[in-house]
Design an enzyme around this catalytic site. Structure first.
Site, mmCIF file in Angstrom:
data_model
loop_
_atom_site.group_PDB
_atom_site.id
_atom_site.type_symbol
_atom_site.label_atom_id
_atom_site.label_comp_id
_atom_site.label_asym_id
_atom_site.label_seq_id
_atom_site.Cartn_x
_atom_site.Cartn_y
_atom_site.Cartn_z
ATOM 1 N N ALA A 187 -19.280 1.942 5.431
ATOM 2 C CA ALA A 187 -18.775 1.227 4.244
ATOM 3 C C ALA A 187 -19.883 0.371 3.629
ATOM 4 O O ALA A 187 -19.940 0.218 2.404
ATOM 5 C CB ALA A 187 -17.573 0.366 4.636
ATOM 6 N N GLU A 212 0.867 -1.183 0.000
ATOM 7 C CA GLU A 212 0.000 0.000 0.000
ATOM 8 C C GLU A 212 0.899 1.226 0.000
ATOM 9 O O GLU A 212 1.906 1.256 0.705
ATOM 10 C CB GLU A 212 -0.872 0.008 1.268
ATOM 11 C CG GLU A 212 -1.746 1.249 1.379
ATOM 12 C CD GLU A 212 -2.372 1.415 2.751
ATOM 13 O OE1 GLU A 212 -3.379 0.749 3.035
ATOM 14 O OE2 GLU A 212 -1.848 2.239 3.544
ATOM 15 N N LYS A 239 -20.844 -6.688 5.298
ATOM 16 C CA LYS A 239 -20.104 -6.138 4.150
ATOM 17 C C LYS A 239 -19.889 -7.236 3.100
ATOM 18 O O LYS A 239 -20.018 -6.995 1.905
ATOM 19 C CB LYS A 239 -18.746 -5.560 4.611
ATOM 20 C CG LYS A 239 -18.892 -4.306 5.483
ATOM 21 C CD LYS A 239 -17.617 -3.460 5.570
ATOM 22 C CE LYS A 239 -16.682 -3.803 6.647
ATOM 23 N NZ LYS A 239 -15.617 -2.800 6.862
ATOM 24 N N GLY A 269 -13.670 5.535 5.875
ATOM 25 C CA GLY A 269 -12.718 6.646 5.946
ATOM 26 C C GLY A 269 -12.515 7.106 7.373
ATOM 27 O O GLY A 269 -13.375 6.898 8.242
ATOM 28 N N GLN A 292 -6.399 -4.466 9.200
ATOM 29 C CA GLN A 292 -5.580 -3.432 9.818
ATOM 30 C C GLN A 292 -4.250 -4.069 10.202
ATOM 31 O O GLN A 292 -4.173 -5.291 10.401
ATOM 32 C CB GLN A 292 -6.311 -2.911 11.084
ATOM 33 C CG GLN A 292 -5.630 -1.784 11.805
ATOM 34 C CD GLN A 292 -5.382 -0.599 10.873
ATOM 35 O OE1 GLN A 292 -4.385 -0.603 10.141
ATOM 36 N NE2 GLN A 292 -6.264 0.382 10.889
ATOM 37 N N THR A 344 -3.946 4.845 -1.026
ATOM 38 C CA THR A 344 -4.897 5.377 -0.051
ATOM 39 C C THR A 344 -5.576 6.646 -0.570
ATOM 40 O O THR A 344 -5.080 7.304 -1.497
ATOM 41 C CB THR A 344 -4.204 5.693 1.295
ATOM 42 O OG1 THR A 344 -3.119 6.585 1.036
ATOM 43 C CG2 THR A 344 -3.690 4.433 1.962
ATOM 44 N N TYR A 345 -6.703 6.991 0.061
ATOM 45 C CA TYR A 345 -7.425 8.224 -0.288
ATOM 46 C C TYR A 345 -7.528 9.082 0.984
ATOM 47 O O TYR A 345 -7.860 8.566 2.053
ATOM 48 C CB TYR A 345 -8.831 7.916 -0.810
ATOM 49 C CG TYR A 345 -9.465 9.153 -1.400
ATOM 50 C CD1 TYR A 345 -9.388 9.397 -2.771
ATOM 51 C CD2 TYR A 345 -10.072 10.112 -0.587
ATOM 52 C CE1 TYR A 345 -9.919 10.557 -3.312
ATOM 53 C CE2 TYR A 345 -10.591 11.273 -1.116
ATOM 54 C CZ TYR A 345 -10.521 11.489 -2.478
ATOM 55 O OH TYR A 345 -11.032 12.641 -3.020
#
Ligand SMILES: Cc1cc2nc3c(=O)[nH]c(=O)nc-3n(C[C@H](O)[C@H](O)[C@H](O)COP(=O)(O)OP(=O)(O)OC[C@H]3O[C@@H](n4cnc5c(N)ncnc54)[C@H](O)[C@@H]3O)c2cc1C
Length: 317
Positions: A145, A19, A199, A126, A210, A50-51
């Site tokens: 999400a 990432e 999800k 986010g 994570q 990433t954003y």
């Protein structure tokens, strides 16, 4: 190609992926690409980008008045994805977040990706705005999400927000975040897992975790997921520790627990050069154990630094 197709094609062999984070606006973008070039020898089939939403920064006017203005300090996710495809021929995985977007803006953002031939997304709520502390969706945007996944799935079925007629379907593969040590807002593990299952039921194709340093936490998480009927690939997210400050900084930001063995080894270090050595040694051990477990991918959070990740990858692949 989609992340899930890469995993299927690997036929049980663990892949390597990374990432990256867009640089702070104004910095040299070439440095980011040069920093990950040495990792390309390990053939990452995909690279996450990433954003980062806008943050309110304080701006002082000549009159002395202080005004808070929204600024995106790390723009460029889509442009970096396009450059990754061109320069390294890898499949980029842009992170798509709820925060700061209306549903209409999300639709347009997803079209930018679609037109570029990007088939992958990591769909996230986010981070909250730093100044707010708690997550607040933009008016007309998504709160979780789960809601954003539904929008991507709708587009994959040719359903747009306002069009009456069916659109040409998109083909997005959907990754989502999972938390071996629990999302910090979830009241308990069971509750967090219920939403993770939701999800997947809504259409998530795989999970990326994570970062964690205690493999047992990942093994237990996978076991709990499988017991709940979550059967998609669960990709472990990894980060080699490289500074003493991270011993308190990473738990504060990512709500994780360091194993005592690692804490002691880092505390005994005289400087960050020694910490980096400890991080590499620990990372090699951690990754070997994860490979024995049969993880689909070793996914590294590079944060723009490749030295330690390269040494770990050299030792384990
Ligand atoms: C691999 C990875 C990559 C990341 N990349 C980025 C990034 O690029 N940009 C960024 O800003 N942040 C990123 N983050 C951080 C992430 O946005 C935060 O952790 C955020 O707080 C939660 O995101 P999520 O997608 O897991 O949220 P969600 O899945 O929406 O969950 C948030 C919380 O709400 C609960 N919940 C979930 N759905 C519902 C529901 N329908 N109703 C009620 N409660 C619900 C969950 O249990 C959890 O406690 C990343 C995190 C990970 C693990």
């Amino acid at each position: 190609m989609k992340v899930t197709e890469h995993i299927q094609q690997a036929n049980g062999k663990s892949l390597f992926s990374i990432e990256i984070i867009p640089p702070i606006k104004g910095q040299n973008i070439a440095e980011l690409f040069d920093s990950i070039e040495p990792l390309m020898e390990f053939k990452p089939p995909f690279v996450d980008v990433t954003y980062h939403r806008e943050e309110l920064i304080e701006k002082k006017h000549p009159s002395g008045l202080i005004q808070k203005v929204p600024v995106r300090r790390r723009p460029g996710t889509v442009g970096i994805c396009a450059k990754l495809m061109e320069r390294f021929k890898v499949d980029p995985v842009p992170h798509v977040i709820c925060g700061g977007f209306t549903k209409d803006e999300t639709e347009d953002f997803l079209y930018d990706l679609h037109y570029l031939g990007i088939d992958n997304t990591l769909v996230l709520r986010g981070d909250p705005e730093k100044s707010a502390g708690v997550f607040k969706p933009k008016e007309g945007g998504h709160a979780y999400a789960t809601d954003l996944i539904s929008q991507v799935v709708d587009m994959n079925h040719g359903r747009l927000l306002h069009e009456e007629t069916e659109a040409q379907p998109t083909t997005f593969c959907i990754g989502v975040a999972g938390y071996p040590e629990k999302h910090f807002e979830a009241p308990n593990h069971a509750n967090d897992l219920r939403y993770l299952k939701r999800k997947v039921e809504l259409g998530a194709d795989y999970i990326v975790t994570q970062m964690f340093f205690d493999n047992q936490k990942y093994f237990d998480f996978v076991k709990r997921c499988r017991a709940e009927g979550i059967n998609v690939p669960i990709i472990p997210g990894l980060k080699p520790i490289s500074t003493k400050k991270q011993l308190t900084g990473l738990p504060r930001i990512f709500h994780l627990d360091f194993p005592e063995e690692l804490v002691k080894a880092v505390e005994d270090c005289k400087n960050d050069q020694q910490v980096r050595e400890v991080g590499v040694e620990f990372g090699i051990k951690q990754c070997k154990e994860l490979l024995d477990f049969g993880v689909p991918v070793l996914h590294f959070y590079t944060m723009g630094k490749s030295d330690s990740v390269k040494r770990i990858a050299e030792a384990v692949f």
